[in-house]
Enzyme design. Structure first.
Site, PDB file in Angstrom:
ATOM      1  N   ASN A   1      30.932  31.932  33.938  1.00 28.81           N
ATOM      2  CA  ASN A   1      32.194  31.472  33.358  1.00 28.81           C
ATOM      3  C   ASN A   1      32.176  31.671  31.849  1.00 28.81           C
ATOM      4  O   ASN A   1      31.135  31.562  31.188  1.00 28.81           O
ATOM      5  CB  ASN A   1      32.533  30.034  33.750  1.00 28.81           C
ATOM      6  CG  ASN A   1      31.425  29.036  33.508  1.00 28.81           C
ATOM      7  OD1 ASN A   1      30.248  29.377  33.495  1.00 28.81           O
ATOM      8  ND2 ASN A   1      31.797  27.790  33.303  1.00 28.81           N
ATOM      9  N   ILE A   2      33.342  32.020  31.325  1.00 31.03           N
ATOM     10  CA  ILE A   2      33.495  32.332  29.904  1.00 31.03           C
ATOM     11  C   ILE A   2      34.679  31.519  29.388  1.00 31.03           C
ATOM     12  O   ILE A   2      35.840  31.884  29.605  1.00 31.03           O
ATOM     13  CB  ILE A   2      33.747  33.842  29.686  1.00 31.03           C
ATOM     14  CG1 ILE A   2      32.662  34.687  30.379  1.00 31.03           C
ATOM     15  CG2 ILE A   2      33.809  34.159  28.195  1.00 31.03           C
ATOM     16  CD1 ILE A   2      32.971  36.184  30.442  1.00 31.03           C
ATOM     17  N   GLU A   3      34.357  30.398  28.763  1.00 32.71           N
ATOM     18  CA  GLU A   3      35.434  29.506  28.305  1.00 32.71           C
ATOM     19  C   GLU A   3      35.948  29.951  26.938  1.00 32.71           C
ATOM     20  O   GLU A   3      35.358  30.816  26.267  1.00 32.71           O
ATOM     21  CB  GLU A   3      34.911  28.071  28.280  1.00 32.71           C
ATOM     22  CG  GLU A   3      34.569  27.594  29.692  1.00 32.71           C
ATOM     23  CD  GLU A   3      34.096  26.154  29.755  1.00 32.71           C
ATOM     24  OE1 GLU A   3      33.880  25.523  28.698  1.00 32.71           O
ATOM     25  OE2 GLU A   3      33.939  25.669  30.892  1.00 32.71           O
ATOM     26  N   ASN A   4      37.071  29.355  26.566  1.00 33.49           N
ATOM     27  CA  ASN A   4      37.733  29.733  25.323  1.00 33.49           C
ATOM     28  C   ASN A   4      38.280  28.476  24.658  1.00 33.49           C
ATOM     29  O   ASN A   4      38.680  27.523  25.355  1.00 33.49           O
ATOM     30  CB  ASN A   4      38.878  30.711  25.659  1.00 33.49           C
ATOM     31  CG  ASN A   4      39.503  31.324  24.428  1.00 33.49           C
ATOM     32  OD1 ASN A   4      40.360  30.738  23.781  1.00 33.49           O
ATOM     33  ND2 ASN A   4      39.063  32.520  24.090  1.00 33.49           N
TER      34      ASN A   4
ATOM     35  N   CYS B   1      36.673  32.193  35.100  1.00 34.18           N
ATOM     36  CA  CYS B   1      35.662  31.670  36.023  1.00 34.18           C
ATOM     37  C   CYS B   1      34.613  32.745  36.314  1.00 34.18           C
ATOM     38  O   CYS B   1      34.877  33.951  36.180  1.00 34.18           O
ATOM     39  CB  CYS B   1      36.302  31.241  37.333  1.00 34.18           C
ATOM     40  SG  CYS B   1      37.316  29.752  37.216  1.00 34.18           S
TER      41      CYS B   1
ATOM     42  N   GLU C   1      33.276  33.821  39.174  1.00 29.11           N
ATOM     43  CA  GLU C   1      33.517  34.749  40.282  1.00 29.11           C
ATOM     44  C   GLU C   1      34.598  35.767  39.943  1.00 29.11           C
ATOM     45  O   GLU C   1      34.539  36.917  40.393  1.00 29.11           O
ATOM     46  CB  GLU C   1      33.842  34.003  41.587  1.00 29.11           C
ATOM     47  CG  GLU C   1      34.975  33.009  41.519  1.00 29.11           C
ATOM     48  CD  GLU C   1      34.536  31.624  41.060  1.00 29.11           C
ATOM     49  OE1 GLU C   1      33.892  31.521  40.006  1.00 29.11           O
ATOM     50  OE2 GLU C   1      34.906  30.636  41.731  1.00 29.11           O
TER      51      GLU C   1
ATOM     52  N   CYS D   1      37.602  27.885  42.666  1.00 30.41           N
ATOM     53  CA  CYS D   1      38.874  27.210  42.367  1.00 30.41           C
ATOM     54  C   CYS D   1      40.020  27.972  43.041  1.00 30.41           C
ATOM     55  O   CYS D   1      39.851  29.092  43.547  1.00 30.41           O
ATOM     56  CB  CYS D   1      39.084  27.118  40.860  1.00 30.41           C
ATOM     57  SG  CYS D   1      39.612  28.668  40.104  1.00 30.41           S
TER      58      CYS D   1
ATOM     59  N   CYS E   1      40.801  31.500  41.710  1.00 31.73           N
ATOM     60  CA  CYS E   1      39.793  32.487  42.140  1.00 31.73           C
ATOM     61  C   CYS E   1      39.951  32.834  43.612  1.00 31.73           C
ATOM     62  O   CYS E   1      39.752  33.989  44.002  1.00 31.73           O
ATOM     63  CB  CYS E   1      38.389  31.971  41.862  1.00 31.73           C
ATOM     64  SG  CYS E   1      37.994  32.011  40.105  1.00 31.73           S
TER      65      CYS E   1
HETATM   66  N1  THU Z   1      34.524  27.406  37.181  1.00 30.03           N
HETATM   67  C1  THU Z   1      34.078  28.598  37.651  1.00 30.03           C
HETATM   68  O1  THU Z   1      33.542  29.430  36.917  1.00 30.03           O
HETATM   69  N2  THU Z   1      34.258  28.864  38.973  1.00 30.03           N
HETATM   70  C2  THU Z   1      34.857  27.996  39.839  1.00 30.03           C
HETATM   71  O2  THU Z   1      35.246  28.381  40.925  1.00 30.03           O
HETATM   72  C3  THU Z   1      35.045  26.607  39.443  1.00 30.03           C
HETATM   73  C4  THU Z   1      35.200  26.406  37.979  1.00 30.03           C
HETATM   74  C5  THU Z   1      34.343  27.113  35.756  1.00 30.03           C
HETATM   75  C6  THU Z   1      35.616  27.112  34.968  1.00 30.03           C
HETATM   76  C7  THU Z   1      35.237  26.258  33.798  1.00 30.03           C
HETATM   77  O3  THU Z   1      34.605  27.100  32.829  1.00 30.03           O
HETATM   78  C8  THU Z   1      34.193  25.294  34.345  1.00 30.03           C
HETATM   79  O4  THU Z   1      33.780  25.833  35.584  1.00 30.03           O
HETATM   80  C9  THU Z   1      34.713  23.882  34.565  1.00 30.03           C
HETATM   81  O5  THU Z   1      35.878  23.902  35.301  1.00 30.03           O
END
Ligand code: THU
Length: 134
Positions: free
Chosen positions: A42-45, A53, A55, A86, A89
Site C-alpha cells: 500500500n502507498i498512502e498519500n 492499496c 493488491e 477492500c 480492490c
Molecule cells: N489496504 C490495502 O492495501 N489493501 C486492502 O485491501 C485493505 C486496505 C490499505 C489501504 C490503507 O493504506 C491501509 O490499508 C489502511 O486502510
C-alpha cells in the site's frame, strides 16, 4: 512458485509499505498464469483518498507489463484479522480475474482462502455496458 513462496513474497512487501497515516502495512503477491509474480504494497498519500492499496498496486504492475491472466493473489497484513481486499480492490481485481483465488493472511501467517466471486457476488462487469454502447 509454491504457495508458501507466494505467501513469503507478500509478507516481504510489508516492509515496503508507505503507510505513515494508517500505520497499517499491507503486502500483496499476484501470480500470473505464466508463473510470473508481481508484488505490491500500500502507498498512502497526504491527500488520503489518493492512496493505493497493495493488491491494486500489484495488479497495476502486472497489467501494465502485459499480463491479463491471473491465478492466485496473497494479501498479507500484520493485524489479528485476515487481510481481506477492500471493496474498491474487489471491483478492480474482478475486471481481469472474477474467479481469482485470494489467500488472506493475518499477522501470525494464518490463511483464509476466498474466491473473488464469493467476496464480490453479482459484480458489475463490462457486459453490463453492452446495451449502451454506440
Ligand atoms: N489496504 C490495502 O492495501 N489493501 C486492502 O485491501 C485493505 C486496505 C490499505 C489501504 C490503507 O493504506 C491501509 O490499508 C489502511 O486502510
Amino acid at each position: 512458485m509454491t504457495l508458501d513462496e507466494l505467501k513469503d513474497a507478500a509478507v516481504s512487501m510489508l516492509d515496503r509499505a508507505h503507510c505513515p497515516y494508517s500505520h497499517f502495512p499491507v503486502g500483496a503477491a499476484l501470480e500470473c498464469a505464466d508463473g510470473s509474480v508481481y508484488t505490491g504494497c500500500n502507498i498512502e498519500n497526504a491527500s488520503y483518498p489518493v492512496g493505493l492499496c497493495a493488491e491494486r498496486t500489484a495488479m497495476a504492475k502486472a497489467v501494465s507489463c502485459g499480463q491479463r491472466d491471473f491465478v492466485r493473489l496473497v494479501i498479507a497484513g500484520r493485524s489479528g484479522e485476515f487481510c481481506v481486499p477492500c471493496g474498491m480492490c474487489r471491483q478492480f481485481l474482478a475486471e481481469f480475474a472474477p474467479e481469482l483465488s485470494i489467500i488472506c493472511l493475518n499477522g501470525s501467517g494464518e490463511a483464509e482462502t476466498f474466491r473473488l466471486s464469493e467476496l464480490l457476488p453479482h459484480s458489475f462487469g463490462g457486459s453490463q455496458l453492452d446495451g449502451v454502447k454506440p
